[in-house]
Design a protein around this motif. Structure first.
Motif, PDB file in Angstrom:
ATOM      1  N   VAL A 236       0.845  -1.188   0.000  1.00  0.00           N
ATOM      2  CA  VAL A 236       0.000   0.000   0.000  1.00  0.00           C
ATOM      3  C   VAL A 236       0.882   1.240   0.000  1.00  0.00           C
ATOM      4  O   VAL A 236       1.791   1.378   0.810  1.00  0.00           O
ATOM      5  CB  VAL A 236      -0.918   0.008   1.242  1.00  0.00           C
ATOM      6  N   THR A 449      -0.918  -0.630 -10.815  1.00  0.00           N
ATOM      7  CA  THR A 449      -0.855  -0.732  -9.351  1.00  0.00           C
ATOM      8  C   THR A 449       0.459  -0.189  -8.808  1.00  0.00           C
ATOM      9  O   THR A 449       0.520   0.256  -7.666  1.00  0.00           O
ATOM     10  CB  THR A 449      -1.030  -2.188  -8.896  1.00  0.00           C
ATOM     11  N   ARG A 454      -4.630   6.192  -7.871  1.00  0.00           N
ATOM     12  CA  ARG A 454      -5.945   5.579  -8.007  1.00  0.00           C
ATOM     13  C   ARG A 454      -6.171   5.242  -9.477  1.00  0.00           C
ATOM     14  O   ARG A 454      -5.501   5.790 -10.358  1.00  0.00           O
ATOM     15  CB  ARG A 454      -7.052   6.512  -7.502  1.00  0.00           C
ATOM     16  N   VAL A 467     -10.606   2.434  -8.077  1.00  0.00           N
ATOM     17  CA  VAL A 467      -9.886   1.544  -7.172  1.00  0.00           C
ATOM     18  C   VAL A 467      -8.693   2.307  -6.604  1.00  0.00           C
ATOM     19  O   VAL A 467      -7.915   2.906  -7.358  1.00  0.00           O
ATOM     20  CB  VAL A 467      -9.404   0.270  -7.898  1.00  0.00           C
ATOM     21  N   HIS A 468      -8.541   2.303  -5.298  1.00  0.00           N
ATOM     22  CA  HIS A 468      -7.452   3.049  -4.686  1.00  0.00           C
ATOM     23  C   HIS A 468      -7.086   2.424  -3.350  1.00  0.00           C
ATOM     24  O   HIS A 468      -7.734   1.481  -2.885  1.00  0.00           O
ATOM     25  CB  HIS A 468      -7.855   4.518  -4.483  1.00  0.00           C
ATOM     26  N   GLU A 470      -5.649   0.368  -0.302  1.00  0.00           N
ATOM     27  CA  GLU A 470      -5.303  -1.038  -0.124  1.00  0.00           C
ATOM     28  C   GLU A 470      -5.995  -1.945  -1.132  1.00  0.00           C
ATOM     29  O   GLU A 470      -5.597  -3.092  -1.332  1.00  0.00           O
ATOM     30  CB  GLU A 470      -5.652  -1.481   1.296  1.00  0.00           C
ATOM     31  N   HIS A 471      -7.010  -1.434  -1.798  1.00  0.00           N
ATOM     32  CA  HIS A 471      -7.716  -2.233  -2.809  1.00  0.00           C
ATOM     33  C   HIS A 471      -7.049  -2.175  -4.179  1.00  0.00           C
ATOM     34  O   HIS A 471      -7.439  -2.919  -5.082  1.00  0.00           O
ATOM     35  CB  HIS A 471      -9.162  -1.744  -2.944  1.00  0.00           C
ATOM     36  N   LEU A 472      -6.046  -1.295  -4.321  1.00  0.00           N
ATOM     37  CA  LEU A 472      -5.402  -1.141  -5.622  1.00  0.00           C
ATOM     38  C   LEU A 472      -4.376  -2.257  -5.822  1.00  0.00           C
ATOM     39  O   LEU A 472      -3.167  -2.087  -5.656  1.00  0.00           O
ATOM     40  CB  LEU A 472      -4.748   0.236  -5.744  1.00  0.00           C
ATOM     41  N   THR A 473      -4.880  -3.433  -6.187  1.00  0.00           N
ATOM     42  CA  THR A 473      -4.050  -4.589  -6.486  1.00  0.00           C
ATOM     43  C   THR A 473      -4.404  -5.094  -7.881  1.00  0.00           C
ATOM     44  O   THR A 473      -5.471  -4.782  -8.420  1.00  0.00           O
ATOM     45  CB  THR A 473      -4.273  -5.723  -5.475  1.00  0.00           C
ATOM     46  N   GLU A 476      -7.708  -7.063  -7.827  1.00  0.00           N
ATOM     47  CA  GLU A 476      -8.905  -6.226  -7.723  1.00  0.00           C
ATOM     48  C   GLU A 476      -9.219  -5.550  -9.061  1.00  0.00           C
ATOM     49  O   GLU A 476     -10.376  -5.471  -9.480  1.00  0.00           O
ATOM     50  CB  GLU A 476      -8.704  -5.157  -6.636  1.00  0.00           C
ATOM     51  N   ALA A 480     -12.473  -5.882 -11.436  1.00  0.00           N
ATOM     52  CA  ALA A 480     -13.271  -4.660 -11.604  1.00  0.00           C
ATOM     53  C   ALA A 480     -13.567  -4.351 -13.065  1.00  0.00           C
ATOM     54  O   ALA A 480     -14.629  -3.814 -13.381  1.00  0.00           O
ATOM     55  CB  ALA A 480     -12.553  -3.479 -10.957  1.00  0.00           C
TER      56      ALA A 480
END
Length: 489
Positions: A236, A449, A454, A467-468, A470-473, A476, A480
């Motif tokens: 992150v 990523t 974001r 997506v931003h 900790e979800h920016l993997t 994900e 998405a």
């Protein structure tokens, strides 16, 4: 081979130079089934399709078929002739003749049932180029079906199709498999895998990660995991300090017919924002709008608080820099020197340096930029003689010379090695640190990523989310960008 098999490939190995594109890959295609083939870019899908269709020989392994079968391939890149009629495209060799002359009536009798199956109602005497792109793609599928194949390969067949045409294709697939035809369906749309396929094979890094499993046994998350493997999640990142200035780019309710629908987003100074989506999702169209390359039918685009001129030159003067994915075609003058390429936009488009700037001054400015970018090559070197990575740095230098407010990047590290990729990411980070906004698209989700604060997600022309944090993997993002069932029907 067992009863029902149309084609069986085993132990396929194919290398290009020192790169192994396929490493022991196998696939079994059965009559009456749609077999989906998925994987990231570079996973080996295209190489496997070429070997299965007989246009490329494997280095090792074997391909066996149920007798002398016909294989038809519908490629992602249309192989039609826009200046010829629909009829001439359906029968490119004039195969139906009477007394040595083309028998148009026979052609029409053969074509009409196939076109009807596809829901394609067109004048066979009309020039193909006059048809919408979706109808052109359906025409290519019709041409393949007229060969009466036992194996039909569809490579990204819905990339240009609207939802209604995708539904028609679903009906056609049911008809074809009902006749015992095997269909190899190559796609990035995992939702289509869940709708259409009986089985699915996933390739990852030239190997089979998931082989011929029944669709009912997997879901989209499992397919994404198979495509990406057990890669460690990206750490992150701390948010960059966003400069307190008017946002360099604001899109408000922007629409482009057939490409974007009511898109609104903001890119702030000092921010790196990614755009992601499958082919035709609209994310690349959003870049083109910001760069003045595509006219909008509704909404507004502002750069630094002012309306964006609707032209490429106007966008450059407003402070927009565009680094294209195809540097050789759009980004460089290959037979010119490094300094000539670097000063092209700032001098010719923006008039910096006056009507007749001194050559020494232009060279001096180039030296400053290329030193910062760590370019390996002399200022008087011909660009065509530089490595791909250094050519890309020249493109960066050309646009940085304009002192842009926002830099738009389309696949900036395509075709460069790992070392140059790292250098490009350093440049992007340093740009943001100076307060420049960055808007980036990449076919490599991992790249987004790594460098973005974001990422804006586009699905079928709409901005569907962001997506931003900790979800920016990579996982994900891969999930998405997939359309849901309701978004595709």
């Amino acid at each position: 081979m067992t009863n029902g098999d149309i084609l069986v490939a085993q132990g396929l190995v194919k290398s290009y130079g020192g790169v192994r594109a396929l490493d022991g890959v196998g696939i079994r295609l059965r009559g009456g089934e749609v077999h989906a083939l998925v994987g990231e870019n570079g996973a080996g899908k295209s190489t496997l399709v070429r070997i299965v269709s007989g246009t490329l020989a494997a280095d090792q392994g074997a391909v066996r078929t149920a007798g002398d079968i016909r294989i038809a391939v519908v490629s992602q890149e249309l192989s039609l002739f826009p200046d010829l009629t629909v009829r001439e495209n359906l029968f490119p060799r004039g195969s139906l003749r009477r007394f040595g002359l083309l028998d148009r009536r026979a052609m029409d009798r053969a074509a009409r049932p196939v076109l009807a199956e596809l829901g394609l109602d067109v004048d066979l005497g009309q020039e193909l180029g006059e048809l919408p792109l979706a109808d052109q793609q359906l025409t290519e599928i019709a041409r393949a079906l007229l060969r009466s194949p036992r194996l039909l390969v569809l490579d990204e067949p819905t990339s240009a199709l609207p939802a209604a045409a995708v539904d028609r294709l679903a009906e056609v697939l049911r008809t074809l498999t009902g006749r015992g035809i095997a269909v190899l369906y190559v796609t990035h749309f995992l939702e289509e895998v869940m709708r259409f396929a009986h089985r699915v094979t996933v390739l990852r890094d030239g190997q089979v990660a998931l082989g011929g499993v029944r669709r009912s046994e997997v879901g989209v998350p499992e397919l994404v995991t198979a495509m990406l493997g057990g890669r460690p999640p990206q750490p992150v990142r701390r948010a960059r300090a966003v400069v307190d200035l008017p946002p360099p780019v604001v899109l408000s309710g922007v629409s482009v017919p057939g490409r974007l629908r009511d898109v609104t987003f903001t890119v702030r100074a000092g921010e790196v924002v990614g755009v992601a989506g499958l082919q035709g999702a609209g994310h690349l169209s959003a870049l083109e709008v910001v760069c003045g390359r595509t006219a909008i039918s509704a909404g507004r685009v502002d750069v630094a608080g002012r309306g964006l001129p609707r032209s490429l030159r106007g966008a450059v003067r407003a402070g927009v820099a565009f680094v294209p994915s195809d540097r050789k075609r759009y980004g460089l003058m290959a037979e010119r020197t490094v300094w000539e390429n670097t000063t092209t936009v700032s001098w010719l488009a923006l008039g910096r340096g006056g009507m007749l700037p001194s050559r020494s001054e232009l060279v001096r400015r180039t030296a400053e930029l290329t030193r910062h970018l760590r370019l390996r090559g002399g200022l008087h070197d011909i660009v065509a003689r530089l490595s791909g990575g250094n050519q890309q740095k020249v493109v960066f230098a050309k646009w940085l010379a304009t002192d842009p407010k926002i830099v738009v990047l389309d696949d900036p590290t395509r075709g460069v090695d790992v070392g140059v990729r790292t250098e490009m990411h350093r440049i992007i980070t340093e740009l943001a640190a100076t307060g420049t906004a960055v808007l980036i698209a990449s076919t490599d989700l991992a790249e987004l990523t790594e460098v973005c604060d974001r990422v804006l997600v586009f699905v079928r022309g709409r901005l569907t989310g962001e997506v931003h944090g900790e979800h920016l993997t990579e996982h994900e993002l891969a999930v998405a960008v997939q359309p849901t069932v309701t978004e595709s029907t």
